[in-house]
Design a protein around this motif. Structure first.
Motif, PDB file in Angstrom:
ATOM      1  N   LEU A  29     135.167  92.155  63.139  1.00 10.91           N
ATOM      2  CA  LEU A  29     136.388  92.873  63.320  1.00 10.91           C
ATOM      3  C   LEU A  29     136.668  93.420  62.456  1.00 10.91           C
ATOM      4  N   ASN A  30     136.470  94.711  61.855  1.00 11.37           N
ATOM      5  CA  ASN A  30     137.046  94.955  60.410  1.00 11.37           C
ATOM      6  C   ASN A  30     138.541  95.629  59.937  1.00 11.37           C
ATOM      7  N   LEU A  31     139.425  94.763  59.593  1.00  9.95           N
ATOM      8  CA  LEU A  31     140.841  96.216  59.775  1.00  9.95           C
ATOM      9  C   LEU A  31     141.877  96.153  58.596  1.00  9.95           C
ATOM     10  N   MET A  32     139.828  95.711  57.842  1.00  8.38           N
ATOM     11  CA  MET A  32     140.883  96.088  55.723  1.00  8.38           C
ATOM     12  C   MET A  32     140.434  97.809  56.117  1.00  8.38           C
ATOM     13  N   PRO A  33     141.922  98.133  55.220  1.00  9.20           N
ATOM     14  CA  PRO A  33     141.559  99.682  55.395  1.00  9.20           C
ATOM     15  C   PRO A  33     140.354 100.615  54.565  1.00  9.20           C
ATOM     16  N   TYR A  44     131.265 101.953  65.123  1.00  4.41           N
ATOM     17  CA  TYR A  44     131.853 100.792  65.367  1.00  4.41           C
ATOM     18  C   TYR A  44     132.313 101.145  67.101  1.00  4.41           C
ATOM     19  N   THR A  45     132.565 100.422  67.516  1.00  2.96           N
ATOM     20  CA  THR A  45     132.422  99.468  68.836  1.00  2.96           C
ATOM     21  C   THR A  45     134.305  99.053  69.102  1.00  2.96           C
ATOM     22  N   THR A  46     134.132  99.394  70.574  1.00  3.95           N
ATOM     23  CA  THR A  46     136.010  99.073  70.424  1.00  3.95           C
ATOM     24  C   THR A  46     135.851  97.317  71.982  1.00  3.95           C
ATOM     25  N   PHE A  47     136.737  96.537  71.811  1.00  6.00           N
ATOM     26  CA  PHE A  47     136.366  96.094  72.793  1.00  6.00           C
ATOM     27  C   PHE A  47     136.582  95.926  74.665  1.00  6.00           C
ATOM     28  N   GLU A  48     137.063  97.038  74.445  1.00  3.18           N
ATOM     29  CA  GLU A  48     136.487  96.731  76.421  1.00  3.18           C
ATOM     30  C   GLU A  48     134.849  97.962  76.120  1.00  3.18           C
ATOM     31  N   THR A  81     144.030 100.385  69.532  1.00  2.00           N
ATOM     32  CA  THR A  81     144.709 100.721  69.332  1.00  2.00           C
ATOM     33  C   THR A  81     146.475 100.615  67.745  1.00  2.00           C
ATOM     34  N   HIS A  82     145.180 101.386  66.896  1.00  2.00           N
ATOM     35  CA  HIS A  82     145.785 101.345  65.705  1.00  2.00           C
ATOM     36  C   HIS A  82     144.502 102.674  65.530  1.00  2.00           C
ATOM     37  N   GLU A  83     145.442 102.937  64.684  1.00  2.77           N
ATOM     38  CA  GLU A  83     144.524 104.733  63.871  1.00  2.77           C
ATOM     39  C   GLU A  83     144.661 104.331  62.627  1.00  2.77           C
ATOM     40  N   SER A  84     143.494 104.159  62.055  1.00  2.77           N
ATOM     41  CA  SER A  84     142.947 103.995  60.577  1.00  2.77           C
ATOM     42  C   SER A  84     143.295 105.215  59.851  1.00  2.77           C
ATOM     43  N   LYS A  85     143.835 105.306  58.814  1.00  2.00           N
ATOM     44  CA  LYS A  85     143.879 106.503  58.069  1.00  2.00           C
ATOM     45  C   LYS A  85     142.313 107.045  56.493  1.00  2.00           C
ATOM     46  N   ASN A  86     142.086 105.602  56.203  1.00  2.00           N
ATOM     47  CA  ASN A  86     141.643 105.614  55.464  1.00  2.00           C
ATOM     48  C   ASN A  86     139.655 105.624  55.118  1.00  2.00           C
ATOM     49  N   ILE A  87     139.852 105.730  56.955  1.00  2.00           N
ATOM     50  CA  ILE A  87     137.876 105.996  57.116  1.00  2.00           C
ATOM     51  C   ILE A  87     137.881 108.260  58.133  1.00  2.00           C
ATOM     52  N   SER A  88     136.881 107.958  58.030  1.00  3.46           N
ATOM     53  CA  SER A  88     136.795 109.499  58.490  1.00  3.46           C
ATOM     54  C   SER A  88     136.532 108.979  60.291  1.00  3.46           C
ATOM     55  N   LYS A  89     136.873 110.210  61.094  1.00  5.42           N
ATOM     56  CA  LYS A  89     136.919 109.184  62.314  1.00  5.42           C
ATOM     57  C   LYS A  89     135.104 109.354  62.903  1.00  5.42           C
ATOM     58  N   TRP A  90     134.797 110.919  62.216  1.00 10.52           N
ATOM     59  CA  TRP A  90     132.949 110.315  62.088  1.00 10.52           C
ATOM     60  C   TRP A  90     132.526 109.268  62.381  1.00 10.52           C
ATOM     61  N   HIS A  91     132.897 108.764  61.011  1.00 10.50           N
ATOM     62  CA  HIS A  91     132.508 107.019  60.810  1.00 10.50           C
ATOM     63  C   HIS A  91     132.790 106.164  61.511  1.00 10.50           C
ATOM     64  N   LEU A  92     133.973 106.283  62.479  1.00  7.37           N
ATOM     65  CA  LEU A  92     134.500 105.295  63.310  1.00  7.37           C
ATOM     66  C   LEU A  92     133.817 104.944  64.629  1.00  7.37           C
ATOM     67  N   GLU A  93     133.287 106.531  64.764  1.00  5.36           N
ATOM     68  CA  GLU A  93     132.903 106.777  66.223  1.00  5.36           C
ATOM     69  C   GLU A  93     131.257 106.501  66.427  1.00  5.36           C
ATOM     70  N   GLN A  94     130.402 106.655  65.315  1.00  7.05           N
ATOM     71  CA  GLN A  94     129.465 106.412  65.257  1.00  7.05           C
ATOM     72  C   GLN A  94     129.172 104.911  64.428  1.00  7.05           C
ATOM     73  N   PHE A 102     130.174  96.594  64.304  1.00  2.00           N
ATOM     74  CA  PHE A 102     131.132  96.623  63.600  1.00  2.00           C
ATOM     75  C   PHE A 102     132.656  96.862  65.266  1.00  2.00           C
ATOM     76  N   LEU A 103     133.306  96.362  65.080  1.00  2.00           N
ATOM     77  CA  LEU A 103     134.437  96.268  66.165  1.00  2.00           C
ATOM     78  C   LEU A 103     135.792  97.076  65.229  1.00  2.00           C
ATOM     79  N   ARG A 104     136.245  97.404  65.890  1.00  2.00           N
ATOM     80  CA  ARG A 104     137.507  97.959  65.453  1.00  2.00           C
ATOM     81  C   ARG A 104     138.549  98.517  66.345  1.00  2.00           C
ATOM     82  N   THR A 105     139.998  97.657  66.156  1.00  2.00           N
ATOM     83  CA  THR A 105     141.212  97.961  67.142  1.00  2.00           C
ATOM     84  C   THR A 105     141.418  98.961  67.741  1.00  2.00           C
TER      85      THR A 105
END
Length: 302
Positions: free
Chosen positions: A41-45, A89-93, A74-87, A69-72
């Motif tokens: 669970l990577n909470l770092m910016p 990272y997954t979510t808890f659900e 309920t929070h939108e990360s501002k220092n990483i691209s949306k593509w990177h997160l979608e490619q 890799f897991l992301r939250t």
């Protein structure tokens, strides 16, 4: 050990240049072994930097590891691209029905607010509750360690008169504990935080044991007596230049930031700092994977 990570993850190129053994899914599936499944669970910016730091340390054992890799949500990360997160990272659900051999919960730059005011606190508490039944061992770092202490053991964080920022000497309270097996009697570790956990509250807890402490930085390595949770109040995973990057970032913003203690040669920010904690970082992660994940997790989850 080989770590199995996505082919396109930016950290893959960094690690291969360092001659760290990484493999793709096709190669991993042909190895007739039971790999460990580790959730981060990577909470770092600066998520890419943290990815490389943690993967580098997870690579230092003979075990094969599948990393997710897991992301939250309920929070939108501002220092990483949306593509990177979608490619990558997954979510808890998406994963809450699964079981993992180990999990890492990173720090987060939100020490200045109460835990309950974090926009993802409700989601994080759901995840921490889920780990009780679905994860063999959880390694919590910095703010993640403070959140673990608060949620599971009722121990709060307290604001420091000045930032704990630098590289400090630490000693062991019990060198026979498996997690610190092989540690020197005195070793160094970086810290970067505005809050602390009180030593007295840890020692008073019937559920916790303090494994390592610093006269300057306070409690560092804490473990639950059932060995389920390991908490690091500092950052053994940091690169040599991570504190320098934090210092320069704040200085460039015009903030009244202090020079990291015991870090730059001669306390000169123009000098290149050295990594003087790398060996203990690798040792702690290898001990965690071996003794608290691999040796304890079932070959097949029920």
């Amino acid at each position: 050990m080989p770590i199995n990570i996505p082919e396109q993850l930016p950290a893959r190129g960094i690690l291969k240049k360092e001659n760290i053994f990484v493999m793709g899914e096709s190669q991993a599936t042909h190895q007739d072994i039971r790999p460990l499944n580790i959730l981060i669970l990577n909470l770092m910016p600066e998520k890419e930097r943290t990815e490389a730091q943690l993967l580098r340390l997870l690579s230092n054992s003979p075990l094969q590891i599948n990393v997710s890799f897991l992301r939250t949500a309920t929070h939108e990360s501002k220092n990483i691209s949306k593509w990177h997160l979608e490619q990558f990272y997954t979510t808890f659900e998406r994963i809450k029905s699964r079981r993992y051999d180990g999990m890492i919960i990173t720090g987060a730059p939100i020490e200045h607010i109460p835990f309950e005011e974090a926009d993802y606190w409700a989601e994080l508490t759901e995840i921490m509750e889920w780990t009780k039944t679905n994860v063999t061992s959880v390694l919590n770092i910095c703010w993640g360690a403070q959140a673990c202490l608060y949620y599971h053991y009722g121990i709060g964080k307290y604001e420091l008169p000045k930032k704990c920022f630098g590289v400090y000497k630490h000693t062991l309270t019990d060198p026979t504990v498996k997690l610190v097996r092989g540690f020197d009697e005195e070793y160094l570790a970086p810290h970067s935080r505005y809050t602390e956990t009180l030593k007295e509250q840890i020692l008073a807890s019937e559920d916790l044991v303090l494994l390592s402490h610093s006269e300057e930085a306070g409690p560092f390595i804490i473990m639950s007596k059932d060995e389920k949770h390991i908490m690091l109040t500092g950052h053994l995973e940091y690169d040599a230049d991570t504190l320098a990057a934090e210092y320069n970032r704040d200085a460039n913003k015009g903030l009244d930031t202090q020079i990291p203690e015991n870090y730059f040669p001669g306390d000169n920010p123009l000098e290149q700092p050295l990594n003087r904690w790398r060996s203990h970082a690798h040792l702690l992660f290898a001990n965690w994977l071996n003794y608290y994940v691999y040796q304890e997790t079932p070959y097949q989850w029920d």
